[in-house]
Design a protein around this motif. Structure first.
Motif, mmCIF file in Angstrom:
data_model
loop_
_atom_site.group_PDB
_atom_site.id
_atom_site.type_symbol
_atom_site.label_atom_id
_atom_site.label_comp_id
_atom_site.label_asym_id
_atom_site.label_seq_id
_atom_site.Cartn_x
_atom_site.Cartn_y
_atom_site.Cartn_z
ATOM 1 N N SER A 1 0.835 -1.184 0.000
ATOM 2 C CA SER A 1 0.000 0.000 0.000
ATOM 3 C C SER A 1 0.877 1.244 0.000
ATOM 4 N N LYS A 2 0.284 2.379 0.344
ATOM 5 C CA LYS A 2 0.987 3.650 0.278
ATOM 6 C C LYS A 2 1.083 4.266 1.671
ATOM 7 N N PRO A 3 2.278 4.249 2.264
ATOM 8 C CA PRO A 3 2.425 4.834 3.600
ATOM 9 C C PRO A 3 2.126 6.326 3.572
ATOM 10 N N PRO B 1 -3.904 -1.125 8.218
ATOM 11 C CA PRO B 1 -2.555 -0.780 7.753
ATOM 12 C C PRO B 1 -1.524 -1.641 8.467
ATOM 13 N N LEU B 2 -0.454 -1.992 7.754
ATOM 14 C CA LEU B 2 0.590 -2.848 8.308
ATOM 15 C C LEU B 2 1.947 -2.186 8.115
ATOM 16 N N THR B 3 2.772 -2.198 9.165
ATOM 17 C CA THR B 3 4.137 -1.651 9.128
ATOM 18 C C THR B 3 4.165 -0.240 8.537
ATOM 19 N N GLY B 4 3.487 0.657 9.217
ATOM 20 C CA GLY B 4 3.510 2.044 8.790
ATOM 21 C C GLY B 4 2.758 2.320 7.513
ATOM 22 N N GLY B 5 1.912 1.371 7.094
ATOM 23 C CA GLY B 5 1.117 1.564 5.886
ATOM 24 C C GLY B 5 1.764 1.085 4.613
ATOM 25 N N ILE B 6 2.926 0.432 4.691
ATOM 26 C CA ILE B 6 3.537 -0.051 3.450
ATOM 27 C C ILE B 6 2.792 -1.260 2.890
#
Length: 237
Positions: A154-156, A219-224
């Motif tokens: 995804s897009k952090p 969201p996972l790991t800051g949204g990445i």
């Protein structure tokens, strides 16, 4: 195949032998933790069935089958090279009787309506020609009350992590791909595929517009990465 489909097919045919190793680099070694989180949220019960689209080398396919214990699981991918790597893992796990691997198109699933308890797609939705069509197909083949599950990059949004991640993803990753997998152009494709992909909230809206209910977007790991889960209505729509 259209131009995108042809290019993506060539990418994954070439990188199949190094795909698992490159996943570690692509996700900062987080993809296994993301998959464990996803499995906890799915709560697969004994005997439940699933189809895992764009299954690649079958790590998630195997996790679902082991959680189910006896339910039939289909792994579908258009890259035979990926499936060949996955088949070795399936055989080593002794699950050939439970898992069936199929070369096929996620846009046109060769299964009737209401066939599975789960339809999953991991790190593949951003690569398909039409993600709306794939989600419609996933919804179609799950049973009423069944779940459509997408684990995807995804897009952090949090700075300064966002800037650091995009620098890594766009500038460093293709060079790492060239060094490790001898595939600069193939790994240059990965950041390009993310640019046009919906962000976490946009994808959740697409899930809802598809007709899925009780949509969650974690969201996972800051949204990445992000995990999206939607449920097919009990009326079968």
């Amino acid at each position: 195949m259209d131009s995108k489909e042809t290019h993506v097919h060539a990418v994954f045919q070439k990188i199949a032998p190094q795909y698992d190793m490159m996943n570690d680099l692509l996700s900062f070694r987080q993809h296994k933790a993301w998959r464990k989180f996803t499995m906890r949220k799915m709560g697969v019960r004994p005997g439940e069935t699933a189809i895992d689209l764009c299954c690649g080398t079958c790590d998630w396919t195997l996790a679902i089958a082991k959680a189910s214990g006896s339910g039939k699981v289909v792994g579908l991918d258009f890259s035979q090279a990926m499936l060949d790597v996955g088949q070795v893992k399936v055989d080593e796990a002794g699950l050939r009787g439970q898992i069936t691997l199929v070369q096929g198109n996620a846009m046109e699933l060769p299964y009737p309506d209401n066939s599975f308890d789960y339809a999953t797609i991991g790190f593949g939705l951003r690569n398909v020609p039409d993600l709306h069509q794939v989600l419609r197909e996933m919804q179609r083949v799950v049973k009423p009350g069944g779940k459509v599950v997408c684990l995807e990059l995804s897009k952090p949004t949090w700075q300064p992590f966002k800037s650091i991640y995009y620098f890594y993803f766009e500038r460093l990753l293709p060079r790492v791909g060239k060094l490790v997998a001898k595939s600069y152009e193939q790994y240059k494709w990965l950041p390009e595929s993310l640019k046009a992909f919906p962000d976490r909230n946009e994808l959740a809206d697409i899930f809802r517009k598809t007709g899925l209910e009780a949509v969650s977007a974690d969201p996972l790991t800051g949204g990445i990465a992000a995990l999206h889960i939607g449920t097919k209505g009990t009326d079968g729509r």
